[in-house]
Design a protein around this motif. Structure first.
Motif, PDB file in Angstrom:
ATOM      1  N   PHE A  43       0.833  -1.189   0.000  1.00 33.80           N
ATOM      2  CA  PHE A  43       0.000   0.000   0.000  1.00 33.80           C
ATOM      3  C   PHE A  43       0.875   1.250   0.000  1.00 33.80           C
ATOM      4  O   PHE A  43       1.809   1.369   0.800  1.00 33.80           O
ATOM      5  CB  PHE A  43      -0.913  -0.002   1.225  1.00 33.80           C
ATOM      6  CG  PHE A  43      -1.830  -1.196   1.275  1.00 33.80           C
ATOM      7  CD1 PHE A  43      -3.078  -1.164   0.673  1.00 33.80           C
ATOM      8  CD2 PHE A  43      -1.430  -2.365   1.914  1.00 33.80           C
ATOM      9  CE1 PHE A  43      -3.915  -2.275   0.709  1.00 33.80           C
ATOM     10  CE2 PHE A  43      -2.260  -3.482   1.955  1.00 33.80           C
ATOM     11  CZ  PHE A  43      -3.499  -3.434   1.347  1.00 33.80           C
ATOM     12  N   THR A  44       0.533   2.163  -0.887  1.00 30.46           N
ATOM     13  CA  THR A  44       1.221   3.447  -0.975  1.00 30.46           C
ATOM     14  C   THR A  44       0.171   4.542  -0.906  1.00 30.46           C
ATOM     15  O   THR A  44      -0.873   4.446  -1.564  1.00 30.46           O
ATOM     16  CB  THR A  44       2.001   3.570  -2.298  1.00 30.46           C
ATOM     17  OG1 THR A  44       2.941   2.499  -2.380  1.00 30.46           O
ATOM     18  CG2 THR A  44       2.747   4.897  -2.371  1.00 30.46           C
ATOM     19  N   ALA A  45       0.419   5.557  -0.120  1.00 32.15           N
ATOM     20  CA  ALA A  45      -0.561   6.616   0.095  1.00 32.15           C
ATOM     21  C   ALA A  45      -1.075   7.177  -1.226  1.00 32.15           C
ATOM     22  O   ALA A  45      -0.301   7.492  -2.137  1.00 32.15           O
ATOM     23  CB  ALA A  45       0.060   7.731   0.930  1.00 32.15           C
ATOM     24  N   LEU A  46      -2.408   7.226  -1.321  1.00 32.99           N
ATOM     25  CA  LEU A  46      -3.143   7.797  -2.457  1.00 32.99           C
ATOM     26  C   LEU A  46      -3.041   6.972  -3.743  1.00 32.99           C
ATOM     27  O   LEU A  46      -3.570   7.376  -4.774  1.00 32.99           O
ATOM     28  CB  LEU A  46      -2.698   9.236  -2.736  1.00 32.99           C
ATOM     29  CG  LEU A  46      -2.843  10.215  -1.565  1.00 32.99           C
ATOM     30  CD1 LEU A  46      -2.399  11.610  -1.986  1.00 32.99           C
ATOM     31  CD2 LEU A  46      -4.282  10.245  -1.060  1.00 32.99           C
ATOM     32  N   ARG A  47      -2.402   5.818  -3.674  1.00 31.50           N
ATOM     33  CA  ARG A  47      -2.331   4.940  -4.839  1.00 31.50           C
ATOM     34  C   ARG A  47      -3.351   3.822  -4.656  1.00 31.50           C
ATOM     35  O   ARG A  47      -3.342   3.130  -3.644  1.00 31.50           O
ATOM     36  CB  ARG A  47      -0.932   4.367  -5.005  1.00 31.50           C
ATOM     37  CG  ARG A  47      -0.773   3.496  -6.248  1.00 31.50           C
ATOM     38  CD  ARG A  47       0.665   3.096  -6.475  1.00 31.50           C
ATOM     39  NE  ARG A  47       1.503   4.266  -6.759  1.00 31.50           N
ATOM     40  CZ  ARG A  47       2.812   4.202  -6.973  1.00 31.50           C
ATOM     41  NH1 ARG A  47       3.441   3.033  -6.921  1.00 31.50           N
ATOM     42  NH2 ARG A  47       3.492   5.306  -7.230  1.00 31.50           N
ATOM     43  N   GLN A  48      -4.196   3.634  -5.648  1.00 30.79           N
ATOM     44  CA  GLN A  48      -5.295   2.675  -5.521  1.00 30.79           C
ATOM     45  C   GLN A  48      -4.796   1.254  -5.259  1.00 30.79           C
ATOM     46  O   GLN A  48      -3.827   0.802  -5.861  1.00 30.79           O
ATOM     47  CB  GLN A  48      -6.139   2.716  -6.798  1.00 30.79           C
ATOM     48  CG  GLN A  48      -7.410   1.894  -6.728  1.00 30.79           C
ATOM     49  CD  GLN A  48      -8.348   2.202  -7.885  1.00 30.79           C
ATOM     50  OE1 GLN A  48      -8.670   3.360  -8.141  1.00 30.79           O
ATOM     51  NE2 GLN A  48      -8.803   1.174  -8.587  1.00 30.79           N
ATOM     52  N   ALA A  49      -5.469   0.577  -4.330  1.00 24.54           N
ATOM     53  CA  ALA A  49      -5.146  -0.808  -3.983  1.00 24.54           C
ATOM     54  C   ALA A  49      -6.451  -1.530  -3.661  1.00 24.54           C
ATOM     55  O   ALA A  49      -7.499  -0.903  -3.493  1.00 24.54           O
ATOM     56  CB  ALA A  49      -4.195  -0.860  -2.795  1.00 24.54           C
ATOM     57  N   GLU A  50      -6.386  -2.858  -3.575  1.00 24.37           N
ATOM     58  CA  GLU A  50      -7.579  -3.647  -3.317  1.00 24.37           C
ATOM     59  C   GLU A  50      -7.538  -4.310  -1.946  1.00 24.37           C
ATOM     60  O   GLU A  50      -6.461  -4.663  -1.452  1.00 24.37           O
ATOM     61  CB  GLU A  50      -7.752  -4.722  -4.401  1.00 24.37           C
ATOM     62  CG  GLU A  50      -8.083  -4.158  -5.768  1.00 24.37           C
ATOM     63  CD  GLU A  50      -8.397  -5.248  -6.781  1.00 24.37           C
ATOM     64  OE1 GLU A  50      -7.898  -6.384  -6.604  1.00 24.37           O
ATOM     65  OE2 GLU A  50      -9.152  -4.978  -7.739  1.00 24.37           O
ATOM     66  N   LEU A  51      -8.737  -4.478  -1.368  1.00 18.87           N
ATOM     67  CA  LEU A  51      -8.909  -5.147  -0.079  1.00 18.87           C
ATOM     68  C   LEU A  51     -10.309  -5.751  -0.021  1.00 18.87           C
ATOM     69  O   LEU A  51     -11.208  -5.288  -0.728  1.00 18.87           O
ATOM     70  CB  LEU A  51      -8.768  -4.148   1.079  1.00 18.87           C
ATOM     71  CG  LEU A  51      -7.382  -3.829   1.628  1.00 18.87           C
ATOM     72  CD1 LEU A  51      -7.500  -2.730   2.685  1.00 18.87           C
ATOM     73  CD2 LEU A  51      -6.723  -5.064   2.217  1.00 18.87           C
TER      74      LEU A  51
END
Length: 215
Positions: A43-51
């Motif tokens: 996870f990187t701040a403001l970069r889209q990721a899934e959960l």
């Protein structure tokens, strides 16, 4: 499940819906984390990721992320679903559409564009399916099994009480071979997976203790 073994409780329906994978925009940096459904991140701040939805809602509640509106909850997609519902078939909604939509609109309303319109369209979609397809389909039930393609888990749950009684009565007057085939068809077509009580408690424990998130 509830005391009636043919029904799922609201908590169990939410449990199933919370396993839907959604996108977030995190407000933190974190390496890969391992949850019950697998590995997610980094996870990187403001970069889209899934959960999974349950983890995304926990992070949202802690002001650690914003949810990205799922494609199936946008105005364009919802209007497309309503257009499909004007035909003879059910629109092909995600299996946990109504429960997942409710959770997202309840706990992340500020992340949903055009929230009022989205809420209205979801409600209209539910009403049309119930009033013009599900209810009429049950009224004219004349077979020892029922087939309704593309109905959601919550809708299946809603018709089970009615169908159990009718199904049992019809099976009693059917030839044994037809009754057996109908029972097997009904069981194989169930789109609401059984909830394992151990998994249910494990997930709730993970939610409460925040294990594996480590923020």
């Amino acid at each position: 499940m509830t005391g009636n073994k043919s029904l799922f409780s609201p908590e169990e329906l939410e449990f199933m819906a919370e396993h839907v994978i959604v996108a977030i925009k995190p407000k933190f940096d974190l390496p890969v984390i391992t949850l019950m459904q697998g590995a997610f991140g980094p996870f990187t701040a403001l970069r889209q990721a899934e959960l999974p939805l349950w983890a995304a809602l926990f992070l949202k509640k802690s002001d650690k992320c914003n949810l990205v509106t799922p494609n199936w909850l946008t105005l364009k997609t919802l209007n497309g679903y309503l257009l499909e519902e004007s035909g003879p078939m059910f629109a092909n909604l995600p299996p946990n559409f109504f429960t997942a939509s409710h959770l997202i609109m309840k706990y992340a309303p500020d992340d949903i564009s055009n929230l009022d319109s989205v809420r209205t369209l979801v409600g209209e979609l539910a009403m049309r399916r119930q009033q013009f397809k599900i209810t009429p389909g049950l009224k004219f039930l004349d077979r020892p099994y029922i087939q309704m393609d593309n109905i959601t888990c919550s809708e299946v749950n809603g018709i089970r009480v009615f169908f159990r009684g009718t199904h049992g009565a019809l099976l009693k007057i059917c030839p044994p071979d037809i009754a057996k085939a109908a029972t097997e068809a009904t069981q194989s077509r169930s789109d609401a997976p059984m909830v394992d009580d151990k998994d249910f408690q494990l997930k709730k424990s993970q939610w409460d203790s925040k294990d594996g998130v480590g923020l």
